[in-house]
Design a protein around this motif. Structure first.
Motif, PDB file in Angstrom:
ATOM      1  N   HIS A 188       0.835  -1.033  -0.114  1.00  0.00           N
ATOM      2  CA  HIS A 188      -0.145   0.135  -0.211  1.00  0.00           C
ATOM      3  C   HIS A 188       1.001   1.251   0.032  1.00  0.00           C
ATOM      4  N   HIS A 192       1.260   4.932  -3.033  1.00  0.00           N
ATOM      5  CA  HIS A 192       1.070   6.365  -2.579  1.00  0.00           C
ATOM      6  C   HIS A 192       2.344   7.051  -3.011  1.00  0.00           C
ATOM      7  N   PHE A 210      -6.970   8.331  -4.971  1.00  0.00           N
ATOM      8  CA  PHE A 210      -6.911   7.607  -3.542  1.00  0.00           C
ATOM      9  C   PHE A 210      -7.967   6.490  -3.487  1.00  0.00           C
ATOM     10  N   HIS A 213      -7.094   3.343  -5.391  1.00  0.00           N
ATOM     11  CA  HIS A 213      -5.904   2.734  -4.980  1.00  0.00           C
ATOM     12  C   HIS A 213      -6.523   2.147  -3.638  1.00  0.00           C
ATOM     13  N   HIS A 214      -7.223   2.470  -2.938  1.00  0.00           N
ATOM     14  CA  HIS A 214      -7.700   1.875  -1.672  1.00  0.00           C
ATOM     15  C   HIS A 214      -9.007   0.802  -2.033  1.00  0.00           C
TER      16      HIS A 214
ATOM     17  N   TYR B 101       4.103   8.172   3.753  1.00  0.00           N
ATOM     18  CA  TYR B 101       4.050   6.866   3.180  1.00  0.00           C
ATOM     19  C   TYR B 101       5.495   6.198   3.158  1.00  0.00           C
TER      20      TYR B 101
HETATM   21 CU    CU Z   1      -3.518   5.044   1.594  1.00  0.00          CU
END
Ligand code: CU
Lengths: 272, 142
Positions: A188, A192, A210, A213-214, B101
């Motif tokens: 994950h 990002h 976002f 992707h999630h 991240y």
């Molecule tokens: Cu995320």
């Protein structure tokens, strides 16, 4: 029941409808509008009430599952036909493939880390960033680096234990921390970082990718559940772990929703 | 002993904490260590990078490192991550509001430039933009 499709398989009508619903939610005055979702993600990255709800914890997967459900429902208020699409970055791996087309999410940032210049989210007049750690009011991307491979994903889906003590970013074994990305092969987090720009920031939901992707991360969890079981004994920890969302603790701020309530998503939506 | 502005802030925070404890707040303070100002950390930096002024102050004891870009605070969070898959051994990494991240390993040996690397990446991510007040959130508030 909704069907979440691969972004590369959306029809022109479906792409237009998704973009329009996202923009309607952005324009919505008050309530849980688009910027509410951005603020909530920022707030819940932190420790809240001595709990890590959204990240660096076992509830990373169920918290984001519920977050996506709430976002999808908020879109459906504007158009009930809209379902969240997903971006399978093991297949679409370039800066010009799906979903980065000008009829959908638009492309890379200008000059490699500047504002997006193509598509419906280019420029602050089309898509204004209001809640961010950066003063940029237009959406930015800085694509590059390495996306997870299909082999990486398959390794992670082969880990049968959901998560492990100490239930945070330092968990060396278990599926969750590998999927979240604080330990190799980092699924994950690396996506990002690959998109960059706003997706790299704590206010990452400012980039509509976002959600795609999630949705893909959620789809991978769903594949893991198909393989290892949807039943509540597969989620860990079961109970009695302080500072960690156990199976039957509430996923704040989603009142009354516990991991146990979201494990089986199939009555609500499935992935195509 | 001379006091610089940072020391004064530190003493100020310590006395505020002492007052809060006296008033019945339940958190523990380390007043004794706050009374001895730490020497500047050799890892600290104050330089210009790609047209922006980056400043980093390390906090060896509490790992509450501080970074600013053009005078605006960048919230830093130190995490522990496994050194490898299936390992119980961990290392410190730093993330921030801008490098959220992407963990930068940080220690006092071969990873001693971790905070500087993070600050440089944050500058690259900002481009011609600047930090907002929201970037200063610490992430570890209760
Ligand atoms: Cu995320």
């Amino acid at each position: 029941m909704g069907t979440r499709k691969n972004a590369r398989d959306l029809t022109a009508t479906e792409k237009t409808a998704f973009v329009a619903a996202v923009k309607a939610l952005k324009a919505q005055a008050g309530g849980r509008n688009y910027d509410w979702f951005v603020s909530t993600h920022m707030q819940y990255f932190a420790v809240v009430n001595s709990h890590r709800y959204a990240h660096q914890s076992p509830s990373f997967l169920p918290w984001h599952r519920q977050y996506l459900i709430e976002f999808e429902n908020a879109l459906k208020v504007h158009n009930p036909a809209v379902d969240l699409p997903y971006w399978d970055w093991t297949v679409d791996r370039t800066t010009t493939s799906a979903p980065w087309t000008s009829d959908f999410l638009g492309g890379n940032g200008s000059g490699g880390n500047g504002p997006v210049t193509t598509g419906p989210f280019a420029g602050s007049a089309n898509w204004r960033i209001n809640v961010s750690s950066s003063t940029s009011t237009s959406l930015r991307r800085a694509m590059g680096g390495t996306l997870p491979s299909a082999a990486n994903v398959s390794t992670v889906l082969g880990v049968s234990t959901y998560d492990a003590s100490p239930w945070n970013s330092s968990s060396g074994s278990g599926m969750r921390n590998r999927m979240e990305g604080w330990v190799s092969p980092n699924i994950h987090n690396s996506v990002h970082v690959w998109v960059g720009g706003h997706m790299a920031l704590q206010d990452s939901p400012n980039d509509p990718v976002f959600w795609l992707h999630h949705a893909n991360i959620d789809r991978l969890w769903s594949q893991w559940q198909t393989r290892w079981g949807y039943d509540s004994t597969r989620y860990l920890p079961g109970s009695g772990t302080s500072g960690v969302v156990d199976l039957n603790e509430v996923l704040q701020p989603f009142t009354g929703v516990r991991p146990a309530d979201v494990l089986d998503h199939r009555p609500r939506y499935t992935y195509a | 002993m001379t006091l610089d502005r940072r020391d004064l802030l530190r003493y100020g925070a310590a006395s505020a904490a002492a007052a809060a404890t006296a008033a019945g707040a339940s958190y523990v303070t380390s007043g004794a260590t706050a009374a001895t100002p730490a020497p500047d950390d050799p890892r600290d930096f104050d330089q210009e990078y790609k047209g922006k002024k980056i400043k980093g102050v390390h906090d060896k004891g509490n790992k509450k490192h501080k970074v600013s870009i053009n005078g605006k605070k960048l919230g830093i969070m130190v995490l522990q991550v496994p050194v490898a898959e299936d390992s119980r051994e961990t290392m410190d990494v730093a993330i921030s509001a801008l490098t959220h991240y992407e963990p930068f390993p940080i220690d006092e040996r071969d990873k001693k430039d971790g905070l500087l690397k993070l600050a440089k990446k944050a500058v690259e991510t900002l481009g011609d933009a600047e930090l907002t007040d929201l970037a200063g959130d610490d992430h570890d508030h209760r």
